[in-house]
Design a protein around this motif. Structure first.
Motif, PDB file in Angstrom:
ATOM      1  N   SER A 160      -4.507 -94.305 -54.905  1.00  0.00           N
ATOM      2  CA  SER A 160      -4.576 -94.839 -53.729  1.00  0.00           C
ATOM      3  C   SER A 160      -3.347 -95.363 -52.691  1.00  0.00           C
ATOM      4  N   ARG A 161      -3.429 -95.335 -51.378  1.00  0.00           N
ATOM      5  CA  ARG A 161      -2.122 -95.865 -50.695  1.00  0.00           C
ATOM      6  C   ARG A 161      -2.283 -97.428 -50.354  1.00  0.00           C
ATOM      7  N   PRO A 162      -1.149 -98.168 -50.454  1.00  0.00           N
ATOM      8  CA  PRO A 162      -0.963 -99.474 -50.076  1.00  0.00           C
ATOM      9  C   PRO A 162      -1.627 -99.807 -48.659  1.00  0.00           C
ATOM     10  N   GLY A 163      -1.738-100.986 -48.467  1.00  0.00           N
ATOM     11  CA  GLY A 163      -2.062-101.692 -47.178  1.00  0.00           C
ATOM     12  C   GLY A 163      -3.799-101.522 -46.641  1.00  0.00           C
ATOM     13  N   GLY A 164      -3.992-102.352 -45.636  1.00  0.00           N
ATOM     14  CA  GLY A 164      -5.452-102.402 -45.203  1.00  0.00           C
ATOM     15  C   GLY A 164      -6.055-103.358 -46.091  1.00  0.00           C
ATOM     16  N   ASP A 165      -7.359-103.462 -45.467  1.00  0.00           N
ATOM     17  CA  ASP A 165      -8.425-104.534 -46.107  1.00  0.00           C
ATOM     18  C   ASP A 165      -9.031-103.832 -47.417  1.00  0.00           C
ATOM     19  N   VAL A 166      -8.827-104.323 -48.466  1.00  0.00           N
ATOM     20  CA  VAL A 166      -8.972-103.571 -49.793  1.00  0.00           C
ATOM     21  C   VAL A 166     -10.582-104.108 -50.131  1.00  0.00           C
ATOM     22  N   GLN A 167     -11.020-105.049 -49.615  1.00  0.00           N
ATOM     23  CA  GLN A 167     -12.409-105.557 -49.992  1.00  0.00           C
ATOM     24  C   GLN A 167     -13.661-104.515 -50.050  1.00  0.00           C
ATOM     25  N   PRO A 168     -13.730-103.784 -48.920  1.00  0.00           N
ATOM     26  CA  PRO A 168     -14.612-102.809 -48.556  1.00  0.00           C
ATOM     27  C   PRO A 168     -14.443-101.732 -49.719  1.00  0.00           C
ATOM     28  N   LEU A 169     -13.094-101.267 -49.995  1.00  0.00           N
ATOM     29  CA  LEU A 169     -12.818-100.377 -51.086  1.00  0.00           C
ATOM     30  C   LEU A 169     -13.167-100.807 -52.394  1.00  0.00           C
ATOM     31  N   LEU A 170     -12.896-102.169 -52.517  1.00  0.00           N
ATOM     32  CA  LEU A 170     -13.273-102.785 -54.174  1.00  0.00           C
ATOM     33  C   LEU A 170     -14.787-102.667 -54.085  1.00  0.00           C
ATOM     34  N   GLU A 171     -15.586-102.823 -53.226  1.00  0.00           N
ATOM     35  CA  GLU A 171     -17.075-102.797 -53.253  1.00  0.00           C
ATOM     36  C   GLU A 171     -17.510-101.502 -53.624  1.00  0.00           C
ATOM     37  N   VAL A 172     -16.893-100.160 -53.029  1.00  0.00           N
ATOM     38  CA  VAL A 172     -17.398 -99.179 -53.293  1.00  0.00           C
ATOM     39  C   VAL A 172     -16.945 -98.534 -54.672  1.00  0.00           C
ATOM     40  N   THR A 173     -15.693 -98.921 -55.051  1.00  0.00           N
ATOM     41  CA  THR A 173     -15.310 -98.641 -56.307  1.00  0.00           C
ATOM     42  C   THR A 173     -15.844 -99.151 -57.374  1.00  0.00           C
ATOM     43  N   ASN A 174     -16.233-100.409 -57.282  1.00  0.00           N
ATOM     44  CA  ASN A 174     -17.070-100.879 -58.460  1.00  0.00           C
ATOM     45  C   ASN A 174     -18.444-100.472 -58.413  1.00  0.00           C
ATOM     46  N   ARG A 175     -18.964 -99.942 -57.263  1.00  0.00           N
ATOM     47  CA  ARG A 175     -20.292 -99.230 -57.491  1.00  0.00           C
ATOM     48  C   ARG A 175     -20.240 -98.000 -57.900  1.00  0.00           C
ATOM     49  N   ARG A 176     -19.231 -97.125 -57.648  1.00  0.00           N
ATOM     50  CA  ARG A 176     -19.161 -95.854 -58.197  1.00  0.00           C
ATOM     51  C   ARG A 176     -18.293 -95.678 -59.398  1.00  0.00           C
ATOM     52  N   LEU A 177     -17.621 -96.810 -59.997  1.00  0.00           N
ATOM     53  CA  LEU A 177     -16.627 -96.576 -61.062  1.00  0.00           C
ATOM     54  C   LEU A 177     -17.352 -96.027 -62.255  1.00  0.00           C
ATOM     55  N   PRO A 178     -18.423 -96.748 -62.699  1.00  0.00           N
ATOM     56  CA  PRO A 178     -19.156 -96.036 -64.019  1.00  0.00           C
ATOM     57  C   PRO A 178     -19.428 -94.501 -64.032  1.00  0.00           C
ATOM     58  N   GLU A 179     -19.858 -94.040 -62.799  1.00  0.00           N
ATOM     59  CA  GLU A 179     -20.107 -92.644 -62.688  1.00  0.00           C
ATOM     60  C   GLU A 179     -18.735 -91.801 -63.054  1.00  0.00           C
ATOM     61  N   LEU A 180     -17.635 -92.426 -62.167  1.00  0.00           N
ATOM     62  CA  LEU A 180     -16.602 -91.477 -62.058  1.00  0.00           C
ATOM     63  C   LEU A 180     -15.719 -91.565 -63.484  1.00  0.00           C
ATOM     64  N   LEU A 181     -15.914 -92.690 -64.160  1.00  0.00           N
ATOM     65  CA  LEU A 181     -15.286 -92.691 -65.452  1.00  0.00           C
ATOM     66  C   LEU A 181     -16.292 -91.866 -66.459  1.00  0.00           C
ATOM     67  N   ARG A 182     -17.382 -91.705 -66.323  1.00  0.00           N
ATOM     68  CA  ARG A 182     -18.378 -91.011 -67.130  1.00  0.00           C
ATOM     69  C   ARG A 182     -17.894 -89.270 -66.945  1.00  0.00           C
ATOM     70  N   GLU A 183     -17.712 -88.997 -65.648  1.00  0.00           N
ATOM     71  CA  GLU A 183     -17.305 -87.648 -65.186  1.00  0.00           C
ATOM     72  C   GLU A 183     -15.916 -87.370 -65.849  1.00  0.00           C
ATOM     73  N   ALA A 184     -15.043 -88.366 -65.828  1.00  0.00           N
ATOM     74  CA  ALA A 184     -13.681 -88.127 -66.130  1.00  0.00           C
ATOM     75  C   ALA A 184     -13.571 -88.034 -67.691  1.00  0.00           C
ATOM     76  N   ARG A 185     -14.136 -88.852 -68.434  1.00  0.00           N
ATOM     77  CA  ARG A 185     -14.195 -88.551 -69.871  1.00  0.00           C
ATOM     78  C   ARG A 185     -14.805 -87.240 -70.419  1.00  0.00           C
ATOM     79  N   GLU A 186     -15.810 -86.590 -69.616  1.00  0.00           N
ATOM     80  CA  GLU A 186     -16.208 -85.264 -69.925  1.00  0.00           C
ATOM     81  C   GLU A 186     -15.275 -84.380 -69.514  1.00  0.00           C
ATOM     82  N   ALA A 187     -14.346 -84.612 -68.619  1.00  0.00           N
ATOM     83  CA  ALA A 187     -13.296 -83.656 -68.149  1.00  0.00           C
ATOM     84  C   ALA A 187     -12.005 -83.775 -68.766  1.00  0.00           C
ATOM     85  N   ALA A 188     -11.699 -84.570 -69.525  1.00  0.00           N
ATOM     86  CA  ALA A 188     -10.358 -84.972 -70.150  1.00  0.00           C
ATOM     87  C   ALA A 188     -10.403 -85.504 -71.309  1.00  0.00           C
TER      88      ALA A 188
END
Length: 520
Positions: free
Chosen positions: A383-411
């Motif tokens: 990610s790049r620094p700066g800006g309002d991180v609150q919306p980004l945190l909310e989206v990340t928290n929602r999608r993180l379990p799925e992204l981590l599952r895909e990452a563990r299957e790929a690495a």
């Protein structure tokens, strides 16, 4: 894991280890000052005369005279009375005229001490001056003067009493006259100068040495006092300094296994951007960590989350270095920079990504991943620094379990960098999503005690237990294994006997190990 030191003495030992120079300086100054004072002070010589006290019976021939009488009910009071009699201003005045020097009544009174000796019938008269011979002269002169004055006083009283008795004797009957005659006999001795109360036992001899504490004892007492002051000052500094000082203190606050230890490096050597720039001892530390964190299975990789209790503990650098070491070993590594409030990994590895834009559009993991050009096998989500991180945190928290599952299957390994647990709540949400391996990075002289305690409370409350500690601190130049932090070699430094860089041999071996665990 070694148990941390325990006991009330531990804070003091830690303070001494942290500030040995301060403690040593205070001790040395205390001893030098005390010895110098003792050597330069004016010496005091003491000479003592002993006087025997013989109290008379209260019903004897001396009734009505100023004599010391025996008290059967309070024996100690008799000696106190005798001591007060021997404290004579008149004797002090007479002594001041007989002892050479500029003596006055007040000065003699201050230099003479009259004290009873325990439970005996002896009173000591001590003279104290800065000259040995004068001390003896002062004590002897005062004693003779006070005894002479008391005997003279008693003689005058006895003579007056004798005259009265002789007058009465002429007009009394025979029986009473005999009693008066016996009393006259006793008084005649007193009138002649005999003191029935006091007798000189021993004159004072000139002292051979000055009185007071010896230089050795003064030095010892100063050493103990200096040690107490020095340790107290060091403990006070430690109390004001809220950072952990050493490994023992870290373990006392959070008793976790120490998975690996990394020495403190110069600032320029901390931020490695490729495997070749990582110092050898740091590489070895992360290889040690790798051995303890093997891949979970043949189908999914291991997720490893790096977090800390305080800022600047070194968690981001540790996550990067671990990812570089794993990738250099031929393993597939995905690195997540989830410290969204302060993202740094992209800038350090010269990787630019539009993570906020992609994740907001529900992009897939492949769209979020960016290759690290300097390290084949390493991809990252940045990610790049700066800006309002609150919306980004909310989206990340929602999608993180799925992204981590895909990452563990790929690495083989998924490395996640998060904010300090002791500072913000972001890391707790990531820890729940990772649900695998949490590495807590602690750095001596930087991690705050309160942050570390707070981190433990939060993780315990969430039923999350870190796999262990990655301890950054001074491991000491005398470590017998320090030389093995580089490459094992019998030839030039960093090369095997055949001349090939040993790092390449190690990477080739790790790659072979990785091939033995194929991925789907």
């Amino acid at each position: 894991m070694l148990a941390p030191e325990q006991g009330a003495h531990v804070p003091y030992l830690r303070a001494i280890r942290a500030h040995p120079l301060l403690v040593a300086t205070v001790v040395i100054l205390a001893v030098v000052a005390a010895v110098a004072w003792h050597k330069t002070r004016t010496p005091a010589y003491k000479a003592t005369v002993q006087v025997l006290v013989s109290p008379v019976s209260s019903g004897g021939p001396y009734v009505g005279l100023p004599v010391v009488t025996e008290s059967s009910n309070f024996p100690s009071r008799t000696l106190q009375t005798a001591t007060s009699v021997l404290k004579s201003p008149a004797a002090a005045l007479a002594t001041s005229t007989r002892v050479p020097g500029h003596w006055t009544e007040e000065r003699v009174t201050g230099a003479i001490s009259v004290q009873p000796l325990g439970e005996s019938n002896i009173v000591s008269i001590t003279g104290t001056t800065n000259v040995a011979s004068q001390a003896a002269m002062l004590a002897n002169t005062y004693t003779h003067e006070v005894l002479s004055l008391h005997a003279t006083q008693l003689a005058g009283e006895a003579k007056a009493e004798i005259k009265q008795l002789q007058t009465r004797q002429k007009s009394t009957e025979a029986g009473e006259a005999s009693q008066i005659a016996a009393q006259l006999t006793a008084l005649s001795s007193m009138a002649a100068g005999h003191d029935p109360n006091f007798s000189l036992l021993q004159d004072a001899a000139p002292p051979t040495s000055a009185s007071g504490t010896s230089t050795k004892l003064i030095a010892l007492l100063a050493l103990l006092a200096g040690l107490m002051i020095g340790v107290g000052a060091a403990t006070g500094i430690e109390y004001l300094n809220r950072r952990v000082r050493d490994e023992d203190e870290v373990l006392s606050l959070y008793p976790l296994p120490v998975l690996s230890r990394i020495p403190v490096l110069p600032r320029g050597a901390r931020d490695a951007t490729s495997f070749q720039l990582i110092p050898p001892q740091v590489r070895e530390a992360f290889r040690t960590l790798q051995v303890q964190l093997p891949p979970d299975s043949s189908t999914t990789g291991r997720a490893v989350m790096f977090t800390s209790a305080s800022p600047r503990d070194g968690k981001t650098a540790s996550a990067i270095d671990f990812a570089l070491v794993l990738a250099a070993a031929g393993l597939r590594v995905i690195l997540f920079d989830l410290d969204l409030r302060k993202p740094e990994i992209g800038a350090r590895l010269a990787v630019h990504a539009d993570y906020p834009d992609f994740i907001g559009a529900d992009a897939s993991l492949d769209e979020l991943l960016v290759d690290v050009s300097s390290t084949p096998g390493l991809r990252m989500v940045s990610s790049r620094p700066g800006g309002d991180v609150q919306p980004l945190l909310e989206v990340t928290n929602r999608r993180l379990p799925e992204l981590l599952r895909e990452a563990r299957e790929a690495a083989d390994y998924v490395i996640v960098d998060t904010p300090p647990v002791g500072q913000v709540s972001d890391a707790l949400r990531v820890a729940i999503a990772v649900n695998d391996t949490i590495i807590l990075v602690a750095r001596t002289d930087n991690t705050h005690r309160e942050d570390l305690s707070h981190t433990r409370e939060l993780l315990d409350r969430m039923a999350l237990t870190p796999a262990g500690l990655l301890l950054i601190g001074d491991i000491g130049s005398g470590d017998v294994y320090a030389e093995y932090g580089g490459e094992i070699s019998a030839g030039p430094i960093g090369r095997s006997v055949s001349g090939e860089p040993v790092s390449r041999i190690a990477e080739r071996g790790a790659a072979a190990l990785a091939r033995s665990h194929p991925r789907s």
